[in-house]
Design an enzyme around this catalytic site. Structure first.
Site, short mmCIF file in Angstrom:
data_model
loop_
_atom_site.label_atom_id
_atom_site.label_comp_id
_atom_site.label_asym_id
_atom_site.label_seq_id
_atom_site.Cartn_x
_atom_site.Cartn_y
_atom_site.Cartn_z
N GLU A 118 -7.01 -54.22 -25.84
CA GLU A 118 -6.30 -54.87 -24.72
C GLU A 118 -6.99 -56.19 -24.42
OE1 GLU A 118 -5.36 -52.29 -21.37
OE2 GLU A 118 -5.29 -50.60 -22.74
N ARG A 294 -6.86 -60.80 -18.05
CA ARG A 294 -5.66 -60.73 -17.23
C ARG A 294 -5.50 -61.86 -16.22
NH1 ARG A 294 -5.24 -54.46 -15.94
NH2 ARG A 294 -4.78 -54.07 -18.12
N HIS A 355 -1.45 -55.09 -9.41
CA HIS A 355 -1.78 -53.94 -10.25
C HIS A 355 -3.03 -53.20 -9.81
CE1 HIS A 355 -1.74 -51.68 -13.97
NE2 HIS A 355 -2.96 -52.10 -14.28
P1 FAD Z 1 -5.51 -42.47 -7.69
O1 FAD Z 1 -5.33 -41.96 -9.05
O2 FAD Z 1 -4.54 -43.45 -7.19
O3 FAD Z 1 -5.53 -41.24 -6.70
C1 FAD Z 1 -5.51 -41.45 -5.31
C2 FAD Z 1 -5.32 -40.12 -4.62
O4 FAD Z 1 -5.61 -40.28 -3.24
C3 FAD Z 1 -3.92 -39.56 -4.71
O5 FAD Z 1 -4.04 -38.17 -4.95
C4 FAD Z 1 -3.36 -39.77 -3.30
O6 FAD Z 1 -2.41 -38.83 -2.89
C5 FAD Z 1 -4.61 -39.62 -2.48
N1 FAD Z 1 -4.54 -40.28 -1.17
C6 FAD Z 1 -4.40 -41.60 -0.91
N2 FAD Z 1 -4.40 -41.80 0.42
C7 FAD Z 1 -4.53 -40.59 1.01
C8 FAD Z 1 -4.57 -40.12 2.35
N3 FAD Z 1 -4.46 -40.95 3.40
N4 FAD Z 1 -4.70 -38.79 2.57
C9 FAD Z 1 -4.78 -37.92 1.53
N5 FAD Z 1 -4.74 -38.29 0.24
C10 FAD Z 1 -4.62 -39.61 -0.01
N6 FAD Z 1 -6.65 -47.98 -15.65
C11 FAD Z 1 -7.24 -47.80 -16.85
O7 FAD Z 1 -8.46 -47.67 -16.94
N7 FAD Z 1 -6.47 -47.75 -17.98
C12 FAD Z 1 -5.11 -47.88 -17.96
O8 FAD Z 1 -4.46 -47.81 -18.98
C13 FAD Z 1 -4.48 -48.10 -16.70
N8 FAD Z 1 -3.14 -48.26 -16.63
C14 FAD Z 1 -2.57 -48.36 -15.40
C15 FAD Z 1 -1.18 -48.43 -15.31
C16 FAD Z 1 -0.55 -48.45 -14.08
C17 FAD Z 1 0.94 -48.54 -14.00
C18 FAD Z 1 -1.34 -48.39 -12.90
C19 FAD Z 1 -0.69 -48.39 -11.57
C20 FAD Z 1 -2.72 -48.35 -12.98
C21 FAD Z 1 -3.34 -48.34 -14.22
N9 FAD Z 1 -4.72 -48.28 -14.33
C22 FAD Z 1 -5.31 -48.12 -15.55
C23 FAD Z 1 -5.57 -48.20 -13.15
C24 FAD Z 1 -5.98 -46.72 -12.93
O9 FAD Z 1 -4.90 -45.89 -13.25
C25 FAD Z 1 -6.40 -46.48 -11.51
O10 FAD Z 1 -7.28 -47.47 -11.06
C26 FAD Z 1 -7.12 -45.13 -11.40
O11 FAD Z 1 -6.35 -44.13 -11.98
C27 FAD Z 1 -7.39 -44.83 -9.94
O12 FAD Z 1 -7.82 -43.51 -9.83
P2 FAD Z 1 -8.27 -42.96 -8.42
O13 FAD Z 1 -8.61 -41.53 -8.62
O14 FAD Z 1 -9.27 -43.85 -7.82
O15 FAD Z 1 -6.96 -43.10 -7.50
C1 SIN Z 2 -2.13 -51.39 -19.26
O1 SIN Z 2 -1.82 -50.41 -19.93
O2 SIN Z 2 -1.78 -52.54 -19.51
C2 SIN Z 2 -2.97 -51.18 -18.04
C3 SIN Z 2 -4.38 -51.08 -18.39
C4 SIN Z 2 -5.25 -51.23 -17.18
O3 SIN Z 2 -4.78 -51.57 -16.12
O4 SIN Z 2 -6.45 -50.99 -17.32
#
Ligand code: FAD
Ligand code: SIN
Length: 535
Positions: A118, A294, A355
């Site tokens: 990427e 990016r 994003h």
């Molecule tokens: P999340 O997975 O967002 O989990 C948050 C949790 O908190 C959820 O369960 C939600 O319900 C809970 N929550 C939030 N607020 C509250 C509240 N007030 N009360 C109770 N629960 C709450 N990253 C990569 O490394 N590689 C990738 O390929 C990639 N692709 C991506 C593609 C997309 C479309 C997106 C949107 C993001 C991508 N990212 C990628 C970024 C990555 O997915 C996220 O940064 C990461 O998964 C965040 O994980 P997290 O556990 O911190 O939060």
């Molecule tokens: C993507 O698949 O382009 C998202 C990867 C990332 O946000 O890390």
């Protein structure tokens, strides 16, 4: 009232991994995990491209992954944290493989993983499961959590505020030493009641805040609740101006929320950014072309759209192998086809969309926040890994590495912490049901417009001032509603998003330079020194 040893707010990669690790080491601990809607809905579930980790040491090295991360971060990464995440990353990825996560294998050599590339990566090091990597990781973690008897996962539990000495009548400020967290007040949507959850330690793992912009790849749950809660609790935040716009969300004139992502891995496989007329333009901005980091690509697309007066630019995949494309990107292929775009024959229209938020709750190398007994993990944090711009696919990795580190630190301290007594129940006196939902929905729309128009990819002093003035009005109106109406998730989310918008705009206004994801026409150059934006 619920009493628990560990309260984890969030069930994405960060929250669930922390819970699973603690549960395995200490079956005697009660671990309570909250999720605001259903347990599958998280940014994690939407991750497409994959997870970056040094895997093939014949071609890759920790030094290269570290150098790529530092380069993307534009001088603002914490080098110690980068080294920790890059070096511990492969072991953490192997753990989730042992737990059952599938990653695609190489076509020719089924013993090896198919490593993708990427933007900003100098080598192929992205493990992926088709274009559904996040979904696969979320599936694994949820299935494993189900098998852990000491994890209680509550769906539709919305955390409203962290409990601190403030709720015992003390006045706290950002300068107060030894603020302590005792748990959280939580809206249980199943009963429409506000519960108090008291815990020895609390972990905020609430994910991102993409919903503060009109166009975002983040699901509707990404409203920055954890960051806003920690800010209200007087915890320390950092780097909030660094909001990452993904260059290639699918342009859909009908509009959809969230915007559908066309993974950067598609460019990693050879797709090229072009104008509607089919001309390449990225070489005019960076020698790495379509695979530059990016911030550079998103700014280039934004500029080309403005100069040309076009609503979108395009991704050309027509020269790629059809069978390979369908195998690696089945979801993207299907989505395009559903809109009448055949990626093998047509240019895919794309636009930048919000994003990822690189700033957030400041944590140390074991995930501790500035508030005692409060940890933070995942996208809601600012660990120092991403600096001024996150390197693609480093986020899932950060979640895994810090979940591990947090669980070790909690194991060291938990037996010396008591659950706090004497905390008052939530006071809902003098509030009534909201009469007009439109007051909330309209303010939400206004907020997104303000942020998209004035605090987007390109900023200026005038735009930021306009944003801050308008946000103040929205804040006052929403606070009034908050004080007088019965709480709903929508109202809490609006309130949190206004806080996030303020924090982004305020940090952006404080930064008198252009660096990484923050570009302002008033200060187009970089300062020669490191100037952190601490809130
Ligand atoms: P999340 O997975 O967002 O989990 C948050 C949790 O908190 C959820 O369960 C939600 O319900 C809970 N929550 C939030 N607020 C509250 C509240 N007030 N009360 C109770 N629960 C709450 N990253 C990569 O490394 N590689 C990738 O390929 C990639 N692709 C991506 C593609 C997309 C479309 C997106 C949107 C993001 C991508 N990212 C990628 C970024 C990555 O997915 C996220 O940064 C990461 O998964 C965040 O994980 P997290 O556990 O911190 O939060
Ligand atoms: C993507 O698949 O382009 C998202 C990867 C990332 O946000 O890390």
């Amino acid at each position: 009232m619920i009493k628990t040893d560990v309260l984890i707010i969030g069930s994405g990669v960060a929250g669930l991994t922390t819970a699973l690790k603690l549960a395995a080491e200490r079956p005697d601990l009660k671990i309570t995990v909250l999720t605001k809607t259903n347990k599958q809905e998280s940014n994690t579930s939407y991750a497409q491209g994959g997870i970056a980790a040094v895997w093939n040491f014949d071609i890759d090295s920790y030094e290269k992954h570290i150098a790529d991360t530092l380069d993307a971060g534009d001088g603002f990464c914490d080098e110690k944290i980068v080294e920790i995440v890059v070096k511990e990353g492969p072991t953490r990825v192997k753990e989730i493989i042992e737990w059952g996560t599938r990653f695609d294998k190489d076509h020719d050599n089924k013993e090896e993983y198919d490593l993708g590339r990427e933007g900003g990566h100098s080598e192929n090091r992205i493990l992926h499961y088709k274009d559904l990597t996040g979904w696969e990781i979320q599936r694994t973690l949820l299935e494993k959590a189900k098998e852990s008897p000491n994890i209680e996962l509550h769906e539709h539990f919305f955390a409203i505020d962290l409990i601190t000495q403030h709720h015992l009548g003390y006045t706290l400020s950002r300068l107060t030493p030894d603020i302590e967290c005792y748990g959280a007040y939580v809206l249980d949507k199943n009963k429409d009641d506000i519960d108090m959850i008291l815990a020895k330690v609390t972990v905020v793992a609430t994910g991102g805040a993409g919903q503060v912009y009109r166009n975002t790849t983040n699901p509707v749950i990404a409203t920055g609740d954890g960051i806003a809660m920690v800010y209200r609790a007087k915890g320390r935040l950092e780097n909030m101006e660094y909001v990452q716009f993904h260059p290639t969300a699918l342009y859909n004139p009908a509009g959809e929320n969230p915007d559908f992502l066309v993974s950067e891995a598609v460019r990693g496989e050879g797709a090229i950014l072009k104008t509607k007329e089919g001309e390449e333009f990225m070489q005019n901005y960076d020698e790495r072309g379509s695979l530059a980091p990016r911030d550079i690509v998103a700014r280039a697309i934004d500029n080309e759209m403005k100069v040309r007066g076009d609503d979108y630019l395009c991704l050309d995949c027509r020269h790629l192998d059809e069978a390979d494309f369908k195998a690696h990107f089945p979801t993207i292929y299907e989505k395009c086809m559903s809109l009448g775009i055949n990626p093998m024959k047509d240019l895919i229209p794309v636009v930048p969309a919000c994003h990822y938020i690189c700033g957030g709750i400041r944590t140390d190398e074991v995930g501790r926040t500035s508030i005692n007994h409060l940890y933070a993990c995942g996208e809601c944090t600012c660990t120092g890994l991403h600096g001024a711009n996150r390197l693609a696919s480093n986020s899932l990795l950060e979640g895994l590495v810090f979940a591990h580190r947090i669980h070790l630190d909690i194991l060291n301290v938990i037996d010396n912490i008591e659950i706090k007594e004497g905390i008052p129940e939530w006071n809902a006196d003098s509030t009534t049901d909201p009469k007009e939902m439109v007051l909330i929905t309209q303010s939400w729309k206004e907020l997104k417009e303000i942020m998209s128009s004035y605090v987007g990819i390109v900023r200026s002093n005038v735009r930021l001032k306009r944003a801050l003035d308008r946000l103040m009005l929205l804040y006052n109106e929403t606070d009034q509603l908050y004080m007088t109406t019965t709480l709903s998730p929508q109202l809490c989310e609006l309130r949190n998003l206004i806080t996030i918008a303020y924090l982004i705009s305020r940090s952006a206004a404080m930064r008198k330079e252009s660096r990484g994801l923050h570009y302002t026409t008033d200060y187009p150059k970089k300062l020669p020194f490191r100037d952190l934006s601490i809130l």
